[in-house]
Design a protein around this motif. Structure first.
Motif, PDB file in Angstrom:
ATOM      1  N   MET A   1       0.849  -1.170   0.000  1.00 17.56           N
ATOM      2  CA  MET A   1       0.000   0.000   0.000  1.00 17.56           C
ATOM      3  C   MET A   1       0.896   1.234   0.000  1.00 17.56           C
ATOM      4  O   MET A   1       1.933   1.278   0.643  1.00 17.56           O
ATOM      5  CB  MET A   1      -0.907  -0.023   1.228  1.00 17.56           C
ATOM      6  N   ASN A   2       0.469   2.222  -0.693  1.00 15.27           N
ATOM      7  CA  ASN A   2       1.221   3.457  -0.772  1.00 15.27           C
ATOM      8  C   ASN A   2       1.299   4.108   0.614  1.00 15.27           C
ATOM      9  O   ASN A   2       0.361   4.044   1.399  1.00 15.27           O
ATOM     10  CB  ASN A   2       0.518   4.385  -1.761  1.00 15.27           C
ATOM     11  N   LYS A   3       2.431   4.731   0.919  1.00 18.43           N
ATOM     12  CA  LYS A   3       2.619   5.334   2.243  1.00 18.43           C
ATOM     13  C   LYS A   3       1.635   6.461   2.514  1.00 18.43           C
ATOM     14  O   LYS A   3       1.201   6.644   3.646  1.00 18.43           O
ATOM     15  CB  LYS A   3       4.050   5.841   2.395  1.00 18.43           C
ATOM     16  N   ILE A   4       1.247   7.195   1.482  1.00 18.45           N
ATOM     17  CA  ILE A   4       0.302   8.306   1.679  1.00 18.45           C
ATOM     18  C   ILE A   4      -1.065   7.760   2.068  1.00 18.45           C
ATOM     19  O   ILE A   4      -1.706   8.277   2.988  1.00 18.45           O
ATOM     20  CB  ILE A   4       0.219   9.174   0.409  1.00 18.45           C
ATOM     21  N   TYR A   5      -1.525   6.707   1.383  1.00 18.84           N
ATOM     22  CA  TYR A   5      -2.810   6.115   1.724  1.00 18.84           C
ATOM     23  C   TYR A   5      -2.790   5.528   3.129  1.00 18.84           C
ATOM     24  O   TYR A   5      -3.755   5.640   3.871  1.00 18.84           O
ATOM     25  CB  TYR A   5      -3.199   5.042   0.717  1.00 18.84           C
ATOM     26  N   ARG A   6      -1.695   4.890   3.480  1.00 19.57           N
ATOM     27  CA  ARG A   6      -1.567   4.316   4.825  1.00 19.57           C
ATOM     28  C   ARG A   6      -1.617   5.412   5.876  1.00 19.57           C
ATOM     29  O   ARG A   6      -2.294   5.268   6.898  1.00 19.57           O
ATOM     30  CB  ARG A   6      -0.266   3.531   4.921  1.00 19.57           C
TER      31      ARG A   6
ATOM     32  N   LEU B   1      -3.070   8.355   5.568  1.00 17.02           N
ATOM     33  CA  LEU B   1      -4.425   8.894   5.602  1.00 17.02           C
ATOM     34  C   LEU B   1      -5.378   7.973   6.365  1.00 17.02           C
ATOM     35  O   LEU B   1      -6.220   8.444   7.140  1.00 17.02           O
ATOM     36  CB  LEU B   1      -4.944   9.122   4.185  1.00 17.02           C
ATOM     37  N   ILE B   2      -5.253   6.675   6.158  1.00 13.84           N
ATOM     38  CA  ILE B   2      -6.108   5.731   6.867  1.00 13.84           C
ATOM     39  C   ILE B   2      -5.838   5.794   8.364  1.00 13.84           C
ATOM     40  O   ILE B   2      -6.769   5.805   9.180  1.00 13.84           O
ATOM     41  CB  ILE B   2      -5.903   4.304   6.322  1.00 13.84           C
TER      42      ILE B   2
ATOM     43  N   THR C   1       5.374  -4.884   6.828  1.00 12.65           N
ATOM     44  CA  THR C   1       5.229  -4.812   5.387  1.00 12.65           C
ATOM     45  C   THR C   1       6.120  -5.874   4.750  1.00 12.65           C
ATOM     46  O   THR C   1       7.258  -6.070   5.180  1.00 12.65           O
ATOM     47  CB  THR C   1       5.626  -3.421   4.847  1.00 12.65           C
TER      48      THR C   1
END
Length: 56
Positions: A1-6, A8-9, A51
């Motif tokens: 998963m992209n670090k930005i999405y992680r 944000l979640i 990861t």
């Protein structure tokens, strides 16, 4: 998963936990305090998730 999405979640989970704690304490609704615990648990499990390392 992209670090930005992680990120944000995880941020959404922290905000949801704090909101649930706040509403549960002010309104006296115990269900929201439990929901806050659930969101906080999801945050911590997501934060320390391992990861998979790519083998190249």
């Amino acid at each position: 998963m992209n670090k930005i999405y992680r990120f944000l979640i995880l941020a959404v989970l922290v905000i949801a936990a704090l909101s649930s704690y706040s509403y549960g304490n002010s309104a006296g609704v115990f269900v929201f305090i439990i929901l806050g615990f659930v969101f906080e648990g999801l945050f911590w499990f997501g934060l320390f998730r391992k990861t998979p390392k790519s083998s190249s």
